[in-house]
Design a protein around this motif. Structure first.
Motif, PDB file in Angstrom:
ATOM      1  N   ALA A 153       0.891  -1.274   0.064  1.00 13.14           N
ATOM      2  CA  ALA A 153       0.466  -0.138   0.115  1.00 13.14           C
ATOM      3  C   ALA A 153       0.767   1.193  -0.012  1.00 13.14           C
ATOM      4  N   GLU A 154       2.175   1.115   0.385  1.00 11.78           N
ATOM      5  CA  GLU A 154       2.733   2.320   0.678  1.00 11.78           C
ATOM      6  C   GLU A 154       3.616   2.179  -0.790  1.00 11.78           C
ATOM      7  N   THR A 155       3.630   1.409  -1.160  1.00 10.04           N
ATOM      8  CA  THR A 155       4.527   1.819  -2.345  1.00 10.04           C
ATOM      9  C   THR A 155       3.823   2.201  -3.390  1.00 10.04           C
ATOM     10  N   GLN A 156       2.126   1.951  -3.237  1.00  3.79           N
ATOM     11  CA  GLN A 156       1.629   2.223  -4.622  1.00  3.79           C
ATOM     12  C   GLN A 156       1.029   3.682  -4.733  1.00  3.79           C
ATOM     13  N   LEU A 157       0.894   4.129  -2.728  1.00  4.92           N
ATOM     14  CA  LEU A 157       0.743   5.072  -2.889  1.00  4.92           C
ATOM     15  C   LEU A 157       1.663   6.526  -2.637  1.00  4.92           C
ATOM     16  N   LEU A 158       3.231   5.563  -2.700  1.00  6.63           N
ATOM     17  CA  LEU A 158       3.908   6.434  -3.265  1.00  6.63           C
ATOM     18  C   LEU A 158       4.481   6.724  -5.007  1.00  6.63           C
ATOM     19  N   ALA A 159       3.899   5.943  -5.410  1.00 10.90           N
ATOM     20  CA  ALA A 159       3.898   5.630  -6.677  1.00 10.90           C
ATOM     21  C   ALA A 159       3.023   7.155  -7.217  1.00 10.90           C
ATOM     22  N   ALA A 160       2.759   7.483  -6.918  1.00 11.87           N
ATOM     23  CA  ALA A 160       0.828   7.299  -7.066  1.00 11.87           C
ATOM     24  C   ALA A 160       1.638   9.437  -7.051  1.00 11.87           C
ATOM     25  N   PHE A 161       1.920   9.136  -5.694  1.00 12.96           N
ATOM     26  CA  PHE A 161       2.961  10.609  -5.191  1.00 12.96           C
ATOM     27  C   PHE A 161       3.999  11.436  -6.789  1.00 12.96           C
ATOM     28  N   GLN A 162       4.034  10.508  -6.928  1.00 14.17           N
ATOM     29  CA  GLN A 162       6.260  10.670  -7.277  1.00 14.17           C
ATOM     30  C   GLN A 162       5.077  10.782  -9.010  1.00 14.17           C
ATOM     31  N   GLN A 163       3.951  10.428  -9.144  1.00 13.86           N
ATOM     32  CA  GLN A 163       3.226  10.939 -10.455  1.00 13.86           C
ATOM     33  C   GLN A 163       3.036  12.101 -10.861  1.00 13.86           C
ATOM     34  N   GLN A 164       1.722  11.957  -9.440  1.00 13.53           N
ATOM     35  CA  GLN A 164       0.974  13.718  -9.150  1.00 13.53           C
ATOM     36  C   GLN A 164       2.296  14.293  -8.928  1.00 13.53           C
TER      37      GLN A 164
END
Ligand code: R1P
Ligand code: URA
Length: 291
Positions: A153-164
């Motif tokens: 869950a943390e990895t997915q959230l971080l990936a979304a953050f880095q994209q947005q």
């Protein structure tokens, strides 16, 4: 077992850990951290019994009891560089045998609860209300110095953050950690919850312009509009992600709670931040006493 050298774990003439000037028996397993050294007594004035007070530099520690619960309140000062010192020394006090300078065979998890202040990044989180950090997202550079694991869950959230929220090259290497579920579930009624962004500064890194122009002028807007799976960024401050990250590295249960003193969207500042912090302390101590 490996002996930790005098240059790595520094003890003073009292046998206390160097920066905190606290000995192992002087620290409780439930710890409240606050940024402001003056806030330590604002917490400990509610103790039923004060057992000891310690101070070195900006690190003030009061240990005592609320009812039957033994609690230490420790000031960290500002920033995750100080969090590196405080979390490592709290852990050493608990999990390293100072006589032999070796790691204890049975590691003891601490409960570490930050009672701090923060700026809100959502219109509907007014000043003087409280935010519990479901996640700490670091724009500072502390955790890249450690080895750590992230959940899916943390990895997915971080990936979304880095994209947005693409950061200016070299400005930040974001990292993310969730709060302790065990602690978080105690703090729900009357608390907002979301991602807390931890910044390496109060002005430029939090999008404040006084005289210096910013390399990332859209930061506030990008953080306010960020969303992943219904999770939003609620607030800005300067310690949470470091506490959550080092808590993960060292095996402690951590939670960060903030009294909102600024709302960056409404451009408002609390008329009595001291009263908001006092309310947060009273509400939190009533819960912590029974954890
Ligand atoms: C900045 O004014 C300080 O206030 C917030 C920030 O995290 C930073 O430490 O927390 P404290 O009020 O707990 O210090
Ligand atoms: N602390 C911060 O770091 N930022 C704010 O806006 C308020 C308190």
């Amino acid at each position: 077992m490996t002996r930790i050298a005098e240059s790595e774990l520094i003890l003073n003439s009292r046998g206390a850990v160097y920066h905190l000037d606290v000995r192992p028996e002087e620290l409780a397993n439930t710890i409240i951290t606050v940024g402001d050294p003056d806030r330590v007594k604002t917490v400990s004035k509610h103790f039923d019994k004060l057992e000891g007070t310690f101070q070195h530099r900006e690190f003030v520690t009061h240990t005592g009891y609320v009812g039957k619960k033994r609690i230490s309140v420790v000031s960290t000062g500002i920033g995750t560089d100080n969090i590196d010192i405080v979390l490592n020394e709290l852990d050493a006090l608990t999990n390293i045998d100072f006589a032999t300078r070796t790691i204890k065979p049975m590691l003891q998890p601490l409960q570490i609860i930050r009672l701090g202040t923060a700026g809100a990044l959502q219109q509907d989180i007014p000043v003087d209300e409280f935010v519990v950090s479901a996640y700490g997202l670091g724009l500072d550079n502390l955790l890249p110095f450690y080895e750590y694991n992230n959940t899916a869950a943390e990895t997915q959230l971080l990936a979304a953050f880095q994209q947005q929220v693409p950061m200016q090259k070299g400005a930040a290497n974001p990292y993310i950690f969730a709060s302790s579920n065990l602690l978080h579930q105690q703090f729900t009624d009357g608390f907002h919850s979301g991602i807390t962004v931890t910044c390496p500064g109060f002005y430029g890194p939090q999008g404040r312009v006084l005289r210096g122009n910013l390399s990332h002028p859209n930061l506030i807007d990008q953080l306010t509009t960020f969303v992943h799976d219904g999770v939003h960024v609620t607030n800005f401050e300067m310690e949470t992600a470091g506490i959550y990250g080092l808590g993960r590295v060292l095996g402690h249960e951590c939670l960060s709670i903030s009294a909102i003193v600024a709302n960056r969207i409404r451009k408002e500042f609390s008329k009595d931040g001291g009263a908001a912090v006092e309310n947060l302390i009273q509400k939190s101590l009533a819960i912590i006493e029974n954890i």
